[in-house]
Design an enzyme around this catalytic site. Structure first.
Site, PDB file in Angstrom:
ATOM      1  N   GLU A   1       0.855  -1.187   0.000  1.00  0.00           N
ATOM      2  CA  GLU A   1       0.000   0.000   0.000  1.00  0.00           C
ATOM      3  C   GLU A   1       0.892   1.238   0.000  1.00  0.00           C
ATOM      4  OE1 GLU A   1      -4.131   0.802   2.223  1.00  0.00           O
ATOM      5  OE2 GLU A   1      -2.404   0.932   3.560  1.00  0.00           O
TER       6      GLU A   1
ATOM      7  N   ASP B   1      -4.014  10.127   9.254  1.00  0.00           N
ATOM      8  CA  ASP B   1      -2.658   9.713   9.605  1.00  0.00           C
ATOM      9  C   ASP B   1      -2.214  10.297  10.932  1.00  0.00           C
ATOM     10  OD1 ASP B   1      -2.413   8.248   7.273  1.00  0.00           O
ATOM     11  OD2 ASP B   1      -1.710   9.976   6.129  1.00  0.00           O
TER      12      ASP B   1
END
Length: 285
Positions: free
Chosen positions: A72, A83
């Site tokens: 990924e 994130d």
């Protein structure tokens, strides 16, 4: 830069005489093969351009060699919504070094030319929209990628993206959260290809002491709507947590791998990837 002919990640890339598969079919075929073997998949995440462009290419190759089943790739983005701090620092370093989307597409092209491991992107929709969904999907397919996870795009608003991914033959992967309604899960199941990304924890990515207690319930709810593989991510950072993939069809690990690369370089990254892959692959035994 390593010689691609020397790479042995999931075996070197081979050219079969059979009619080529659509990219999404290569991804789904890999996950289906693991399912038939009663093995879960390790989906390994890294930031494109961290620690630098060549270093990130080497890192992805190293993770494939060490047992990752899907890679990924995260293009650096200035406003990463899901994130946590470890990945944000890596993203900032990649942006400061000048990594841009054209660089990421080039990296993906080099990566897929040298490994058989399916590659997907984890990309925010602003990057897709800025380039144009049809162009973005077409370029991804041309670079050899099998699909993209777009975490901030709900399936109900994904019409243009779904048309583009369908035309390009790549997988649109959607997220399922513990708070998702059955209506949302049904929409994810109808629109998605490749796999469903099940959030093992609410909030941003990062290291956690344990997975959310409701991950087994979430996986079961998703499976009530689709036969697609269900891979659990966000908060999966240790071998013990990755072994919880026995509840799902795969474990997605990002923060722990990015941190290990930052702290110990490629040797440490290989070691951790091997540990995670072993835990995931043997979780159901």
């Amino acid at each position: 830069m390593p010689d691609p002919s020397a790479v042995r990640s999931g075996g070197p890339r081979t050219d079969d005489a059979a009619e080529p598969q659509a990219p999404v079919e290569r991804l789904e075929g890999r996950l289906d093969a693991l399912r038939r073997e009663e093995r879960a998949a390790l989906v390994a995440y890294g930031v494109a351009g961290f620690p630098d462009l060549d270093g990130s290419l080497a890192a992805f190759r190293a993770m494939a060699e060490a047992g990752a089943d899907v890679l990924e790739v995260g293009p650096p983005y200035s406003d990463p919504l899901i994130d946590g701090p470890v990945i944000q620092r890596a993203v900032t370093a990649a942006l400061d070094a000048g990594t841009r989307l054209d660089d990421v597409m080039g990296l993906v092209n080099e990566l897929t030319a040298s490994v058989d491991t399916p590659v997907v992107l984890l990309v925010y929709y602003n990057l897709v929209a800025h380039r144009g969904p049809r162009r973005f999907a077409s370029e991804l397919a041309a670079a050899g990628a099998c699909g993209a996870v777009v975490p901030d795009l709900p399936p109900e608003e994904a019409g243009e993206w779904l048309e583009a991914t369908g035309a390009a033959g790549i997988a649109p992967v959607f997220l399922a959260a513990p708070t998702s309604s059955d209506t949302r899960l049904a929409a994810v199941a109808k629109a998605g290809r490749g796999f469903v990304y099940a959030q093992a924890s609410l909030g941003v990515t990062g290291l956690r002491a344990s997975l959310a207690a409701g991950i087994e319930e979430l996986v079961g709810r998703v499976r009530a709507h689709t036969d697609l593989p269900v891979c659990a991510g966000i908060g999966v950072s240790s071998s013990d947590q990755a072994a919880a993939a026995r509840l799902a069809d795969g474990a997605i690990v990002g923060t722990a791998l990015v941190r290990r690369l930052a702290e110990t370089g490629l040797p440490g990254l290989r070691t951790l990837t091997t540990e995670l892959a072993t835990a995931v692959h043997t979780a159901r035994r």
